[in-house]
Design a protein around this motif. Structure first.
Motif, PDB file in Angstrom:
ATOM      1  N   SER A  25       0.802  -1.221   0.000  1.00 39.82           N
ATOM      2  CA  SER A  25       0.000   0.000   0.000  1.00 39.82           C
ATOM      3  C   SER A  25       0.837   1.274   0.000  1.00 39.82           C
ATOM      4  N   ASN A 143      -1.140  -8.769  -9.187  1.00 42.42           N
ATOM      5  CA  ASN A 143      -2.405  -8.560  -9.895  1.00 42.42           C
ATOM      6  C   ASN A 143      -2.670  -9.688 -10.882  1.00 42.42           C
ATOM      7  N   LYS A 201     -12.612 -11.280  -5.234  1.00 46.12           N
ATOM      8  CA  LYS A 201     -12.147 -10.060  -5.898  1.00 46.12           C
ATOM      9  C   LYS A 201     -12.230  -8.863  -4.952  1.00 46.12           C
ATOM     10  N   LYS A 202     -13.291  -8.817  -4.138  1.00 43.08           N
ATOM     11  CA  LYS A 202     -13.464  -7.710  -3.186  1.00 43.08           C
ATOM     12  C   LYS A 202     -12.491  -7.822  -2.022  1.00 43.08           C
ATOM     13  N   LYS A 205      -8.795  -6.752  -2.458  1.00 39.49           N
ATOM     14  CA  LYS A 205      -8.478  -5.323  -2.532  1.00 39.49           C
ATOM     15  C   LYS A 205      -7.837  -4.839  -1.238  1.00 39.49           C
ATOM     16  N   HIS A 206      -7.914  -5.634  -0.178  1.00 40.91           N
ATOM     17  CA  HIS A 206      -7.403  -5.255   1.137  1.00 40.91           C
ATOM     18  C   HIS A 206      -6.149  -6.064   1.466  1.00 40.91           C
TER      19      HIS A 206
END
Length: 301
Positions: A25, A143, A201-202, A205-206
């Motif tokens: 991040s 990714n 997929k959600k 993201k974290h």
């Protein structure tokens, strides 16, 4: 040496350390938002002004600054909401987070006496650039892995398989219940669950979740794999909640169309056991009944 240059070096070292822990991040110094740069420079100033300050005192200084700016604790760092997972007392921080304060102090005192020269500045810029390129390559690789895993999970679901995408929880909590996406799945640290591709997929993201690349079935999966059951129950509960909300909205529309006081009095008594004074205006009576619907909800019977 200029404070901004020291802060830039501290940021680059911190970003490299985060990457080694699987946290991607951290942006490069050039791409970092101003609030993040300001925070790093304030940390440098604190150590320069207090050379004997401990890593714990460094965190306390950071905490006090963040508190003054209105930040609070959040499981995921979010600048817009001013939430940060490290907004905790030093004793409650994971060792991996405490290490950052040790690294920050070491870098400040290592380079504080170096002269500010073009050569040093250029070297600092090269470090940041190389770090940025490394992060970009690592990000592209991750990714690709995630897209491949999600794609395979989608194909498995289409073929009627029950496995889906294997995701692993590596957050700071010993136990974490996922509520953001209404799955209600509970993860213990290091636990792997096979979830539908869309949910995977959600979650991915974290930074707390990663693709599990190990083959075979994890021990945590084999012991009690209640993923499918929990997801079905959550879907059922969400559907029931939507139905209840729709029922309440229909009832509110009905109340707003009632202009007869006797009807409003009867409705309040039959549905909520509440007496309604007839000396109130129709608008006030409607408001009271609507408040009851919002607070209690309409009976399903």
């Amino acid at each position: 040496m200029k404070i901004a240059t020291i802060a830039m070096l501290c940021h680059a070292v911190n970003a490299a350390y985060c990457l080694s822990q699987g946290d991607e991040s951290q942006p490069s110094w050039e791409d970092a938002p101003q609030w993040q740069k300001d925070s790093a420079m304030l940390g440098v100033e604190m150590h320069l002004n207090n050379p004997d300050a401990s890593p714990e005192q460094s965190h306390e200084s950071w905490y006090a600054q963040k508190e003054a700016e209105g930040w609070k604790y959040g499981e995921v760092k979010d600048a817009e909401k001013k939430e940060h997972p490290c907004f905790l007392p030093y004793a409650e921080l994971p060792d991996a987070q405490k290490a950052k304060d040790y690294l920050f102090k070491a870098v400040v005192h290592l380079v504080k006496n170096l002269h500010e020269t073009d050569e040093i500045t250029e070297l600092s810029a090269q470090i940041v650039q190389l770090q940025s390129q490394k992060e970009q390559l690592q990000g592209n690789l991750n990714n690709f892995k995630q897209s491949l895993a999600v794609s395979q999970g989608t194909q498995s679901a289409a073929a009627g398989a029950v496995t889906g995408v294997r995701v692993k929880y590596q957050g700071n909590k010993a136990e974490y219940q996922e509520r953001l996406y209404s799955s209600n799945l509970t993860f213990t640290y290091g636990q792997v669950r096979s979830v539908p591709a869309e949910l995977a997929k959600k979650l991915l993201k974290h930074p707390e979740f990663i693709i599990d690349e190990e083959t075979g079935v994890a021990a945590s999966d084999a012991a009690v794999d209640n993923t499918a059951q929990t997801l079905r129950q959550s879907q059922k509960e969400n559907k029931e909640a939507d139905t209840d909300k729709e029922r309440d909205l229909d009832a509110i529309d009905q109340i707003r169309q009632m202009t007869d006081k006797d009807s409003l009095v009867q409705y309040a008594m039959l549905n909520f056991g509440q007496k309604m004074a007839k000396n109130l205006s129709v608008e006030k009576m409607q408001e009271k009944v609507i408040n009851l619907i919002d607070t209690i909800g309409v009976s399903k019977e």
